[in-house]
Design a protein around this motif. Structure first.
Motif, PDB file in Angstrom:
ATOM      1  N   SER A  21       0.848  -1.190   0.000  1.00  0.00           N
ATOM      2  CA  SER A  21       0.000   0.000   0.000  1.00  0.00           C
ATOM      3  C   SER A  21       0.882   1.238   0.000  1.00  0.00           C
ATOM      4  O   SER A  21       1.997   1.218   0.523  1.00  0.00           O
ATOM      5  N   ALA A  23       0.284   5.503   0.619  1.00  0.00           N
ATOM      6  CA  ALA A  23      -0.627   6.591   0.948  1.00  0.00           C
ATOM      7  C   ALA A  23       0.068   7.929   0.745  1.00  0.00           C
ATOM      8  O   ALA A  23       1.198   8.124   1.213  1.00  0.00           O
ATOM      9  N   SER A  25       0.025  12.164   1.168  1.00  0.00           N
ATOM     10  CA  SER A  25      -0.516  13.223   2.022  1.00  0.00           C
ATOM     11  C   SER A  25       0.217  14.526   1.737  1.00  0.00           C
ATOM     12  O   SER A  25       1.303  14.520   1.157  1.00  0.00           O
ATOM     13  N   ARG A  71      -6.896   1.439  -6.512  1.00  0.00           N
ATOM     14  CA  ARG A  71      -6.715   2.745  -5.881  1.00  0.00           C
ATOM     15  C   ARG A  71      -7.962   3.120  -5.101  1.00  0.00           C
ATOM     16  O   ARG A  71      -9.081   2.698  -5.442  1.00  0.00           O
ATOM     17  N   ASP A  72      -7.738   3.923  -4.070  1.00  0.00           N
ATOM     18  CA  ASP A  72      -8.822   4.468  -3.257  1.00  0.00           C
ATOM     19  C   ASP A  72      -8.637   5.973  -3.257  1.00  0.00           C
ATOM     20  O   ASP A  72      -7.783   6.506  -2.543  1.00  0.00           O
ATOM     21  N   ASN A  73      -9.428   6.657  -4.063  1.00  0.00           N
ATOM     22  CA  ASN A  73      -9.244   8.099  -4.209  1.00  0.00           C
ATOM     23  C   ASN A  73      -9.591   8.863  -2.928  1.00  0.00           C
ATOM     24  O   ASN A  73      -8.981   9.901  -2.643  1.00  0.00           O
ATOM     25  N   ALA A  74     -10.515   8.349  -2.158  1.00  0.00           N
ATOM     26  CA  ALA A  74     -10.904   9.030  -0.925  1.00  0.00           C
ATOM     27  C   ALA A  74      -9.756   9.037   0.086  1.00  0.00           C
ATOM     28  O   ALA A  74      -9.654   9.948   0.914  1.00  0.00           O
ATOM     29  N   LYS A  75      -8.900   8.024   0.004  1.00  0.00           N
ATOM     30  CA  LYS A  75      -7.784   7.908   0.939  1.00  0.00           C
ATOM     31  C   LYS A  75      -6.439   8.236   0.294  1.00  0.00           C
ATOM     32  O   LYS A  75      -5.403   8.120   0.939  1.00  0.00           O
ATOM     33  N   ASN A  76      -6.449   8.624  -0.983  1.00  0.00           N
ATOM     34  CA  ASN A  76      -5.207   8.926  -1.709  1.00  0.00           C
ATOM     35  C   ASN A  76      -4.217   7.771  -1.631  1.00  0.00           C
ATOM     36  O   ASN A  76      -3.024   7.973  -1.367  1.00  0.00           O
ATOM     37  N   THR A  77      -4.730   6.562  -1.825  1.00  0.00           N
ATOM     38  CA  THR A  77      -3.871   5.388  -1.730  1.00  0.00           C
ATOM     39  C   THR A  77      -3.900   4.560  -3.011  1.00  0.00           C
ATOM     40  O   THR A  77      -4.889   4.577  -3.765  1.00  0.00           O
ATOM     41  N   ASN A  79      -2.784   0.467  -4.110  1.00  0.00           N
ATOM     42  CA  ASN A  79      -2.432  -0.834  -3.562  1.00  0.00           C
ATOM     43  C   ASN A  79      -1.949  -1.765  -4.674  1.00  0.00           C
ATOM     44  O   ASN A  79      -2.325  -1.604  -5.839  1.00  0.00           O
TER      45      ASN A  79
END
Length: 120
Positions: A21, A23, A25, A71-77, A79
């Protein structure tokens, strides 16, 4: 200040699985492309997989049908699920993102790298 932090590397036996993963920020407005690269000792860094903002994926031939990028756009991640790992997958894995910060600055950013070792 933008930071990409990776997690999930380690030692696994051939045939095993790992999930990486990454992330991001730090004042991020949006993220376009996300990807994973790897670099084995004595070799150049190579693309493993990437995913566009529209969820279009692209894989290196060597990992097709074994690795899955998401990808998880809400978490800016981003995988990377790695299955059926082989010794030749041993490398340092880096995440990469093309993102736009508040204020309009757009650039590519790299994570610090995480070691994946596949060995019995």
């Amino acid at each position: 200040q933008v930071q990409l932090v990776e997690s999930g590397g380690g030692l696994v036996q051939p045939g095993g699985s790992l999930r990486l993963s990454c992330a991001a920020s730090g004042g991020i407005f949006s993220i376009n492309a996300m990807g994973w690269y790897r670099q084995a000792p004595g070799k150049e860094r190579e693309l493993v997989a990437d995913i566009s903002s529209g969820l279009k994926t692209n894989y290196a031939d060597s990992v097709k049908d074994r690795f899955t990028i998401s990808r998880d756009n809400a978490k800016n991640t981003v995988n990377l699920q790695m299955n059926s790992l082989k010794p030749e997958d041993t490398a340092v894995y880096y995440c990469n993102m093309y993102l736009i910060q508040y204020g309009g600055r757009a650039s590519y950013y790299w994570g610090q790298g995480t070691q994946v070792t596949v060995s019995s």
